[in-house]
Write a protein that holds these residues in place. Sequence first.
Motif, mmCIF file in Angstrom:
data_model
loop_
_atom_site.group_PDB
_atom_site.id
_atom_site.type_symbol
_atom_site.label_atom_id
_atom_site.label_comp_id
_atom_site.label_asym_id
_atom_site.label_seq_id
_atom_site.Cartn_x
_atom_site.Cartn_y
_atom_site.Cartn_z
ATOM 1 N N ILE A 172 0.823 -0.989 -0.050
ATOM 2 C CA ILE A 172 0.061 -0.134 0.016
ATOM 3 C C ILE A 172 0.917 1.194 -0.023
ATOM 4 C CG2 ILE A 172 -1.833 1.395 1.344
ATOM 5 C CD1 ILE A 172 -2.591 -1.406 2.582
ATOM 6 N N TRP A 173 0.489 2.225 -0.793
ATOM 7 C CA TRP A 173 1.389 3.411 -0.911
ATOM 8 C C TRP A 173 0.502 4.574 -1.167
ATOM 9 C CZ3 TRP A 173 2.797 -0.136 -4.904
ATOM 10 C CH2 TRP A 173 2.691 0.341 -6.186
ATOM 11 N N GLY A 174 1.107 5.800 -0.870
ATOM 12 C CA GLY A 174 0.224 6.905 -1.099
ATOM 13 C C GLY A 174 1.108 8.153 -1.121
ATOM 14 N N TYR A 175 0.680 9.307 -1.646
ATOM 15 C CA TYR A 175 1.405 10.340 -1.572
ATOM 16 C C TYR A 175 0.878 11.537 -1.158
ATOM 17 C CZ TYR A 175 -0.694 11.230 -6.258
ATOM 18 O OH TYR A 175 -1.479 11.334 -7.546
ATOM 19 N N SER A 176 1.741 12.641 -0.589
ATOM 20 C CA SER A 176 1.142 13.722 0.063
ATOM 21 C C SER A 176 0.385 14.546 -0.771
ATOM 22 C CB SER A 176 2.178 14.318 0.862
ATOM 23 O OG SER A 176 1.608 15.647 1.677
ATOM 24 N N ASP A 177 -0.680 15.286 -0.309
ATOM 25 C CA ASP A 177 -1.331 16.454 -1.255
ATOM 26 C C ASP A 177 -0.543 17.371 -1.249
ATOM 27 O OD1 ASP A 177 -1.892 16.227 1.791
ATOM 28 O OD2 ASP A 177 -3.378 18.083 1.124
ATOM 29 N N ILE A 178 0.406 17.547 -0.515
ATOM 30 C CA ILE A 178 1.462 18.774 -0.292
ATOM 31 C C ILE A 178 2.698 18.463 -1.512
ATOM 32 C CG2 ILE A 178 2.691 20.399 0.956
ATOM 33 C CD1 ILE A 178 -0.421 20.221 1.458
ATOM 34 N N ILE A 179 2.631 19.318 -2.574
ATOM 35 C CA ILE A 179 3.549 18.682 -3.453
ATOM 36 C C ILE A 179 4.667 19.603 -3.126
ATOM 37 C CG2 ILE A 179 4.214 18.983 -5.834
ATOM 38 C CD1 ILE A 179 1.181 18.440 -6.334
ATOM 39 N N GLY A 180 6.054 19.115 -2.891
ATOM 40 C CA GLY A 180 7.096 20.185 -2.539
ATOM 41 C C GLY A 180 7.558 20.835 -3.740
ATOM 42 N N VAL A 181 7.482 22.299 -3.580
ATOM 43 C CA VAL A 181 7.924 23.017 -4.520
ATOM 44 C C VAL A 181 9.083 24.012 -4.045
ATOM 45 C CG1 VAL A 181 7.135 24.796 -6.467
ATOM 46 C CG2 VAL A 181 5.670 22.820 -5.772
ATOM 47 N N ASN A 182 8.399 24.782 -3.281
ATOM 48 C CA ASN A 182 9.392 25.901 -2.563
ATOM 49 C C ASN A 182 8.650 26.001 -1.212
ATOM 50 O OD1 ASN A 182 7.570 28.313 -3.038
ATOM 51 N ND2 ASN A 182 8.300 28.300 -5.078
ATOM 52 N N PRO A 183 9.328 26.462 0.005
ATOM 53 C CA PRO A 183 8.627 27.136 0.921
ATOM 54 C C PRO A 183 7.376 27.566 1.110
ATOM 55 C CG PRO A 183 10.989 26.915 1.250
ATOM 56 C CD PRO A 183 10.849 27.123 -0.031
ATOM 57 N N GLU A 184 7.221 28.774 0.198
ATOM 58 C CA GLU A 184 6.462 29.639 0.233
ATOM 59 C C GLU A 184 5.180 29.146 -0.359
ATOM 60 O OE1 GLU A 184 4.866 34.126 -1.780
ATOM 61 O OE2 GLU A 184 7.037 33.336 -2.167
ATOM 62 N N LEU A 185 5.440 28.294 -1.479
ATOM 63 C CA LEU A 185 4.190 27.521 -1.971
ATOM 64 C C LEU A 185 3.823 26.349 -1.038
ATOM 65 C CD1 LEU A 185 2.478 27.760 -4.448
ATOM 66 C CD2 LEU A 185 3.872 26.041 -5.725
ATOM 67 N N ASP A 186 4.605 25.809 -0.493
ATOM 68 C CA ASP A 186 4.322 24.639 0.228
ATOM 69 C C ASP A 186 3.503 25.293 1.612
ATOM 70 O OD1 ASP A 186 6.063 23.306 -1.347
ATOM 71 O OD2 ASP A 186 7.766 22.734 0.119
ATOM 72 N N GLY A 208 2.595 1.681 11.352
ATOM 73 C CA GLY A 208 3.001 2.807 12.419
ATOM 74 C C GLY A 208 4.425 3.426 11.795
ATOM 75 N N GLN A 209 5.066 2.717 11.027
ATOM 76 C CA GLN A 209 6.632 3.234 10.522
ATOM 77 C C GLN A 209 6.425 2.924 8.972
ATOM 78 O OE1 GLN A 209 8.972 1.199 13.414
ATOM 79 N NE2 GLN A 209 9.504 3.204 14.103
ATOM 80 N N PRO A 210 5.679 3.767 8.054
ATOM 81 C CA PRO A 210 5.886 3.447 6.636
ATOM 82 C C PRO A 210 7.278 3.730 6.357
ATOM 83 C CG PRO A 210 4.439 5.470 7.054
ATOM 84 C CD PRO A 210 4.777 4.791 8.379
ATOM 85 N N LEU A 211 7.614 3.055 5.052
ATOM 86 C CA LEU A 211 8.826 3.434 4.444
ATOM 87 C C LEU A 211 8.381 4.700 3.656
ATOM 88 C CD1 LEU A 211 11.637 2.299 3.188
ATOM 89 C CD2 LEU A 211 10.183 1.486 1.392
ATOM 90 N N LYS A 212 9.716 5.692 3.763
ATOM 91 C CA LYS A 212 9.453 6.994 3.153
ATOM 92 C C LYS A 212 10.185 7.017 1.613
ATOM 93 C CE LYS A 212 8.900 9.561 7.244
ATOM 94 N NZ LYS A 212 9.350 10.913 7.891
ATOM 95 N N LEU A 213 9.260 7.510 0.620
ATOM 96 C CA LEU A 213 9.940 7.315 -0.722
ATOM 97 C C LEU A 213 9.697 8.783 -1.251
ATOM 98 C CD1 LEU A 213 8.588 3.954 -1.563
ATOM 99 C CD2 LEU A 213 11.145 4.432 -1.401
ATOM 100 N N SER A 214 10.224 8.925 -2.558
ATOM 101 C CA SER A 214 9.739 10.243 -3.205
ATOM 102 C C SER A 214 9.834 9.902 -4.780
ATOM 103 C CB SER A 214 10.888 11.439 -2.715
ATOM 104 O OG SER A 214 12.153 10.930 -3.335
ATOM 105 N N MET A 215 8.877 10.762 -5.464
ATOM 106 C CA MET A 215 9.063 10.867 -6.970
ATOM 107 C C MET A 215 9.408 12.549 -7.299
ATOM 108 S SD MET A 215 5.628 8.873 -7.851
ATOM 109 C CE MET A 215 4.439 9.729 -6.879
ATOM 110 N N LYS A 216 10.307 12.349 -7.913
ATOM 111 C CA LYS A 216 10.780 13.795 -8.466
ATOM 112 C C LYS A 216 10.176 13.920 -9.920
ATOM 113 C CE LYS A 216 13.655 14.409 -5.301
ATOM 114 N NZ LYS A 216 13.570 15.476 -4.299
ATOM 115 N N ARG A 217 9.565 14.991 -10.163
ATOM 116 C CA ARG A 217 8.916 15.233 -11.333
ATOM 117 C C ARG A 217 9.218 17.034 -12.033
ATOM 118 N NH1 ARG A 217 8.401 10.604 -11.075
ATOM 119 N NH2 ARG A 217 6.542 9.402 -11.311
ATOM 120 N N GLU A 218 8.917 17.194 -13.143
ATOM 121 C CA GLU A 218 8.906 18.616 -13.504
ATOM 122 C C GLU A 218 7.657 19.017 -14.065
ATOM 123 O OE1 GLU A 218 12.191 18.838 -16.347
ATOM 124 O OE2 GLU A 218 13.771 19.068 -14.905
#
Length: 262
Positions: A134-148, A189-199
Amino acid sequence: MAGGPYDGQIYFDVRPQYPSEWYSMLSALTPRRALAWDVGTGNGQAAVGIAEHYDSVIATDISEGQLEHGIPHPQIRYLHTPDSLSEEELVAMVGGENSVDLVVVATAIHWFDIPKFYSVVNRVLRKPGGLIAIWGYSDIIGVNPELDALQIRYRESAMPYWRPGVKYIFEEYRNLPFPFKSVGLGEEGQPLKLSMKREMNFERFLDVMRSSSAVGAAKEKGVNLLTEEVVQEFKKAWGAPAPDMVRAVTYNVFMIAGKLKE
């Protein structure tokens, strides 16, 4: 299982494909690769990756609108699973008891009747060796501090229109029930943290926002969450010239995988 007030075409156009190495990683943990079940498949974003490693993929969703945009693949069979299906009917539709080598839920568990779903999984997973991921991604897309920060504020304004289960996404699956044996890819209680980089450019970013279930649910009630004022705030934080500037963004992902407990 899965569903929601999405526009199937927008969802198909803007939601990210998942990295191919994830499927290689998961398939290496299943001794057999005959049948996989992608639950809450949406448009098949995960199903097409799974099909590269498994002989056959059953891809199910409660939303006929989503399935209409399912990505065609000779090894994938898309099936509609309305809420009216009984557990027995669902087990039979998927392939029967002890038949599935891999169960995948990609950014959809928050739509499920989770106890019912796990009951079905316990019946259909192959014994031994079957795996659920099971996996999911945050609704907060990491862009820059202001936009986050603006996205976090926007999340709060949209809260009345989110389905209750979306709390699992906000909590990054830390409180998601997961009664399965760990295989080293996260645990309850301790999911594996991953990331997807996109443009993406700014319009693509807005389309991702528009594709959320909260926007659809609010629209059904006559509420526009993405007002011109909100869009302009996002645009300013993105940076000029906002419509054309392509930025590197990061989707923060959380995964849990396991096998049946003995």
